[in-house]
Design a protein around this motif. Structure first.
Motif, PDB file in Angstrom:
ATOM      1  N   GLN A  36       0.815  -1.207   0.000  1.00 45.92           N
ATOM      2  CA  GLN A  36       0.000   0.000   0.000  1.00 45.92           C
ATOM      3  C   GLN A  36       0.852   1.262   0.000  1.00 45.92           C
ATOM      4  N   ILE A  37       1.916   1.300   0.773  1.00 49.13           N
ATOM      5  CA  ILE A  37       2.729   2.518   0.827  1.00 49.13           C
ATOM      6  C   ILE A  37       3.438   2.749  -0.498  1.00 49.13           C
ATOM      7  N   VAL A  38       3.801   1.684  -1.195  1.00 50.22           N
ATOM      8  CA  VAL A  38       4.394   1.828  -2.527  1.00 50.22           C
ATOM      9  C   VAL A  38       3.382   2.459  -3.473  1.00 50.22           C
ATOM     10  N   ASP A  39       2.140   1.996  -3.413  1.00 52.15           N
ATOM     11  CA  ASP A  39       1.091   2.541  -4.279  1.00 52.15           C
ATOM     12  C   ASP A  39       0.847   4.014  -3.974  1.00 52.15           C
ATOM     13  N   TRP A  40       0.822   4.359  -2.708  1.00 47.23           N
ATOM     14  CA  TRP A  40       0.533   5.747  -2.337  1.00 47.23           C
ATOM     15  C   TRP A  40       1.678   6.697  -2.671  1.00 47.23           C
ATOM     16  N   GLN A  41       2.909   6.226  -2.605  1.00 44.29           N
ATOM     17  CA  GLN A  41       4.023   7.125  -2.932  1.00 44.29           C
ATOM     18  C   GLN A  41       3.863   7.648  -4.359  1.00 44.29           C
ATOM     19  N   LYS A  61       1.186   8.279  -5.872  1.00 40.67           N
ATOM     20  CA  LYS A  61       0.022   9.156  -6.006  1.00 40.67           C
ATOM     21  C   LYS A  61       0.209  10.494  -5.302  1.00 40.67           C
ATOM     22  N   ARG A  62       1.352  10.690  -4.690  1.00 38.98           N
ATOM     23  CA  ARG A  62       1.628  11.959  -4.013  1.00 38.98           C
ATOM     24  C   ARG A  62       1.898  13.055  -5.024  1.00 38.98           C
ATOM     25  N   LEU A  63       1.624  14.281  -4.621  1.00 36.47           N
ATOM     26  CA  LEU A  63       1.936  15.412  -5.475  1.00 36.47           C
ATOM     27  C   LEU A  63       3.437  15.490  -5.704  1.00 36.47           C
ATOM     28  N   PRO A  64       3.872  15.889  -6.869  1.00 36.40           N
ATOM     29  CA  PRO A  64       5.307  16.004  -7.137  1.00 36.40           C
ATOM     30  C   PRO A  64       5.973  16.933  -6.120  1.00 36.40           C
ATOM     31  N   GLY A  65       7.112  16.488  -5.632  1.00 40.04           N
ATOM     32  CA  GLY A  65       7.848  17.273  -4.653  1.00 40.04           C
ATOM     33  C   GLY A  65       7.474  16.989  -3.219  1.00 40.04           C
ATOM     34  N   SER A  66       6.424  16.214  -3.012  1.00 45.72           N
ATOM     35  CA  SER A  66       6.014  15.877  -1.638  1.00 45.72           C
ATOM     36  C   SER A  66       7.026  14.941  -1.003  1.00 45.72           C
ATOM     37  N   ALA A  67       7.194  15.094   0.325  1.00 40.99           N
ATOM     38  CA  ALA A  67       8.102  14.205   1.053  1.00 40.99           C
ATOM     39  C   ALA A  67       7.505  12.795   1.082  1.00 40.99           C
ATOM     40  N   GLU A 107     -10.691   5.665   2.066  1.00 44.33           N
ATOM     41  CA  GLU A 107     -10.745   6.948   2.753  1.00 44.33           C
ATOM     42  C   GLU A 107      -9.344   7.450   3.084  1.00 44.33           C
ATOM     43  N   ALA A 108      -8.456   6.520   3.449  1.00 38.87           N
ATOM     44  CA  ALA A 108      -7.079   6.929   3.733  1.00 38.87           C
ATOM     45  C   ALA A 108      -6.411   7.485   2.488  1.00 38.87           C
ATOM     46  N   GLU A 109      -6.738   6.923   1.332  1.00 39.48           N
ATOM     47  CA  GLU A 109      -6.112   7.380   0.086  1.00 39.48           C
ATOM     48  C   GLU A 109      -6.486   8.813  -0.236  1.00 39.48           C
ATOM     49  N   LYS A 110      -7.675   9.248   0.151  1.00 39.25           N
ATOM     50  CA  LYS A 110      -8.072  10.632  -0.087  1.00 39.25           C
ATOM     51  C   LYS A 110      -7.143  11.598   0.641  1.00 39.25           C
ATOM     52  N   LEU A 111      -6.659  11.188   1.814  1.00 39.10           N
ATOM     53  CA  LEU A 111      -5.731  12.045   2.552  1.00 39.10           C
ATOM     54  C   LEU A 111      -4.385  12.138   1.844  1.00 39.10           C
ATOM     55  N   VAL A 112      -4.052  11.070   1.117  1.00 33.62           N
ATOM     56  CA  VAL A 112      -2.790  11.050   0.381  1.00 33.62           C
ATOM     57  C   VAL A 112      -2.864  12.006  -0.813  1.00 33.62           C
ATOM     58  N   ILE A 113      -4.018  12.061  -1.462  1.00 36.46           N
ATOM     59  CA  ILE A 113      -4.160  12.818  -2.706  1.00 36.46           C
ATOM     60  C   ILE A 113      -4.579  14.263  -2.441  1.00 36.46           C
ATOM     61  N   ASP A 114      -5.516  14.469  -1.505  1.00 36.20           N
ATOM     62  CA  ASP A 114      -6.084  15.796  -1.269  1.00 36.20           C
ATOM     63  C   ASP A 114      -5.486  16.457  -0.032  1.00 36.20           C
ATOM     64  N   GLU A 115      -5.890  17.709   0.191  1.00 41.23           N
ATOM     65  CA  GLU A 115      -5.466  18.444   1.379  1.00 41.23           C
ATOM     66  C   GLU A 115      -6.144  17.825   2.610  1.00 41.23           C
ATOM     67  N   PRO A 116      -5.388  17.468   3.668  1.00 38.88           N
ATOM     68  CA  PRO A 116      -6.006  16.863   4.863  1.00 38.88           C
ATOM     69  C   PRO A 116      -7.019  17.809   5.495  1.00 38.88           C
ATOM     70  N   PRO A 117      -8.156  17.319   5.932  1.00 39.70           N
ATOM     71  CA  PRO A 117      -9.216  18.174   6.481  1.00 39.70           C
ATOM     72  C   PRO A 117      -8.826  18.885   7.773  1.00 39.70           C
ATOM     73  N   TRP A 118      -7.921  18.315   8.565  1.00 41.31           N
ATOM     74  CA  TRP A 118      -7.544  18.956   9.824  1.00 41.31           C
ATOM     75  C   TRP A 118      -6.798  20.270   9.590  1.00 41.31           C
ATOM     76  N   ARG A 119      -6.194  20.443   8.408  1.00 41.30           N
ATOM     77  CA  ARG A 119      -5.527  21.705   8.102  1.00 41.30           C
ATOM     78  C   ARG A 119      -6.546  22.817   7.927  1.00 41.30           C
TER      79      ARG A 119
END
Length: 581
Positions: free
Chosen positions: A395-400, A402-408, A566-578
């Protein structure tokens, strides 16, 4: 006792009865060739005849034997034991017995004995034939087989089979009884770390102490690899039994090896008392062992009395174990929830903690508190942990990607069980999973508890160092709730300390509680670790931890453990807690 047919026939022939009778003289040479010992006494119990085997057994000649009484030849003990049988013979009966008797040349021998009347010509009883057959070797073989079947070779105590036999006898007689099962805590660890010989010496010493100091019992037995059973007949007197349990617990703590070497021993003790309704012996022993197991769940060194609900719980656990084993084999029903880990200063998503979940086909989603303990106790946690690790890495390989370019890069935290940490093949397993999934080692963080490390510190440190050499990060989970030693802490190849939720929830109650968190943070900084706080429930929690310079946090304030979608949405979009600030 049913007479031995060949010896009984011979006795009848010698006594002058039946068609086979030919008189004593006609049989003299035949009798001397026989291994059966045959002697004849008259009505005064004085010897008048003996064959060669009888004379050899007594160590006398016929001239020496003639006129001597049975007591003088075979001993007073034999004469007393045979007195009533001889009286019956003199009334015309044939009597067969067997048992131990003194050997005139010393020691004891086990004899099959036939006493038969010798009749005069008018049919009256004129004496008594004594026919003896030495059965010592057979008896010793039977005793050896009995010991093998019913006694434990290490402690010389009765074994489980004999305990069941005794309880079955009590049940048949309608006798009430109480069974105490004493199970040594951590015995497999003692055996594996100090050796079988040392473990056997401890058991032997404990058996001697229980025999000598454990109080009166109807039977003391070794009923399992690491368990003893104490059987006490009669209605259960609870205060008396409780005092006995205190005594037994103290005896366990005193056990030593034959060399005087000692380890700290404790015992989990289970008690089952029978009532007016007879119970099967197997059920009583099972229930006492269930109670001991329940006592061990409380941390060991405790005791528990059996209650009916305990059995129902065990049945449920066995059923769940079977279902969990099937779920692992089919990889069906198991899934991972992912709880986000947040960088407290920026509010950015730093990673996830992977948490095992099980959607049981009949019971629905089961909480980890139900099935993880079953996996731990049965060893299934090794297979479960392997499955979790593989899925989390995929899963972490898949999510990496899908991260925005330049994201840690994100990291994935996976909990390790104590069993995994001492599994000699664990490092190889991790290496294989990384290669199979394409997961970079630095994306993986393995979480271990303080107790898992400290139980076998040197072995754990060696495995952790191998994992660290692969590039994997590591974290101490629930820090402050275990019993870490600072002498070991600085040697652990770890990257993070995770502050337990109990400290986080107590921060607002007093300055002292906040100081505990501050001390953990300061210690982490000195040792070069970062700090993760779990159990963050409110904005106030997050702000205070941020002020204390805690690096990362997780908790319901940010998000609960989430399904993969639902976790994947946090990977792709802006986290709601921000957005909440």
């Amino acid at each position: 006792m049913t007479p031995d047919r060949p010896l009984d026939t011979l006795a009848r022939a010698l006594s002058g009865r039946g068609s086979a009778a030919a008189g004593l003289d006609a049989f003299r040479h035949l009798l001397d060739a026989m291994p059966v010992m045959i002697g004849l006494v008259d009505e005064r119990r004085r010897h008048v005849f003996a064959n060669h085997a009888y004379l050899e057994f007594t160590g006398r000649s016929m001239d020496e034997l003639d006129g001597l009484s049975m007591a003088e030849v075979l001993g007073e003990d034999f004469h007393r034991a045979a007195h009533s049988a001889i009286e019956r013979v003199m009334r015309g009966e044939t009597v067969q017995t067997e048992g131990w008797m003194p050997n005139p040349r010393g020691g004891q021998c086990y004899m099959l004995r036939v006493l038969a009347p010798h009749r005069a010509e008018d049919g009256s009883v004129a004496g008594c034939f004594t026919l003896l057959q030495d059965m010592t070797e057979r008896r010793q073989s039977q005793d050896d087989l009995f010991r093998l079947a019913y006694y434990d070779p290490v402690t010389a105590l009765a074994n489980r089979a004999l305990m069941l036999k005794h309880m079955g006898d009590f049940r048949a007689m309608g006798e009430q009884f109480t069974l105490i099962v004493v199970e040594i805590d951590r015995y497999p660890d003692i055996r594996s770390s100090l050796g079988q010989a040392f473990a056997d010496e401890l058991l032997g010493d404990l058996a001697e102490r229980l025999t000598r100091d454990g109080g009166p019992v109807d039977l003391l037995a070794r009923v399992s690899d690491h368990g003893f059973g104490l059987l006490i007949s009669g209605p259960c007197d609870v205060p008396v039994i409780e005092r006995r349990l205190e005594t037994v617990s103290a005896i366990v703590r005193q056990a030593r090896s034959s060399t005087g070497a000692a380890v700290f021993l404790s015992a989990s003790i289970g008690v089952k008392a029978t009532g007016d309704i007879p119970e099967r012996a197997e059920d009583v022993l099972r229930d006492a062992e269930i109670a001991a197991s329940r006592a061990r769940e409380g941390g060991g060194g405790r005791r528990a009395w059996f209650e009916p609900g305990m059995h129902a719980r065990v049945v449920e656990q066995v059923s769940l174990e079977h279902d969990l084993r099937g779920a692992l084999e089919r990889e069906s029903g198991l899934w991972l929830a992912y709880q986000p880990i947040v960088e407290l200063v920026t509010g950015g998503l730093a990673g996830f903690e992977a948490l095992a979940r099980w959607n049981h086909p009949e019971r629905g989603n089961l909480p980890p508190g139900v099935f993880i303990p079953i996996a731990e106790s049965t060893g299934l946690v090794v297979a479960l942990g392997r499955w979790v690790l593989r899925e989390a890495c995929r899963q972490i390989v898949d999510w990496q990607d899908k991260r925005l370019p330049g994201s840690a890069p994100l990291f994935m935290s996976v909990n390790l069980s104590p069993r995994q940490l001492v599994d000699p093949g664990f490092v190889k397993t991790v290496r294989g999973i990384l290669r199979e999934t394409g997961c970079e080692p630095q994306w993986l963080k393995l979480e271990i508890t303080e107790s898992a490390v400290m139980d076998k510190a040197e072995q754990a440190i060696a495995i952790l160092q191998e994992l660290r050499a692969l590039g994997i990060k590591m974290s101490i989970d629930d820090f402050g709730t275990g019993y870490s030693s600072l002498s070991y802490l600085h040697r652990l190849p770890i990257d993070s300390l995770k502050v337990d939720r109990s400290f986080v929830s107590a921060m607002h109650q007093s300055e002292e509680n906040r100081a505990i968190v501050r001390i953990i943070v300061d210690l982490a900084r000195i040792l070069g670790f970062d700090v993760i706080a779990e159990g963050i429930e409110t904005m106030a929690d997050a702000n205070l931890l941020r002020a204390l310079a805690v690096d990362y946090g997780q908790g319901y304030h940010f998000a609960r453990p989430l399904p993969v979608g639902e976790a994947e949405k946090l990977v792709i979009d802006e986290p709601p807690w921000r957005e909440r600030g």
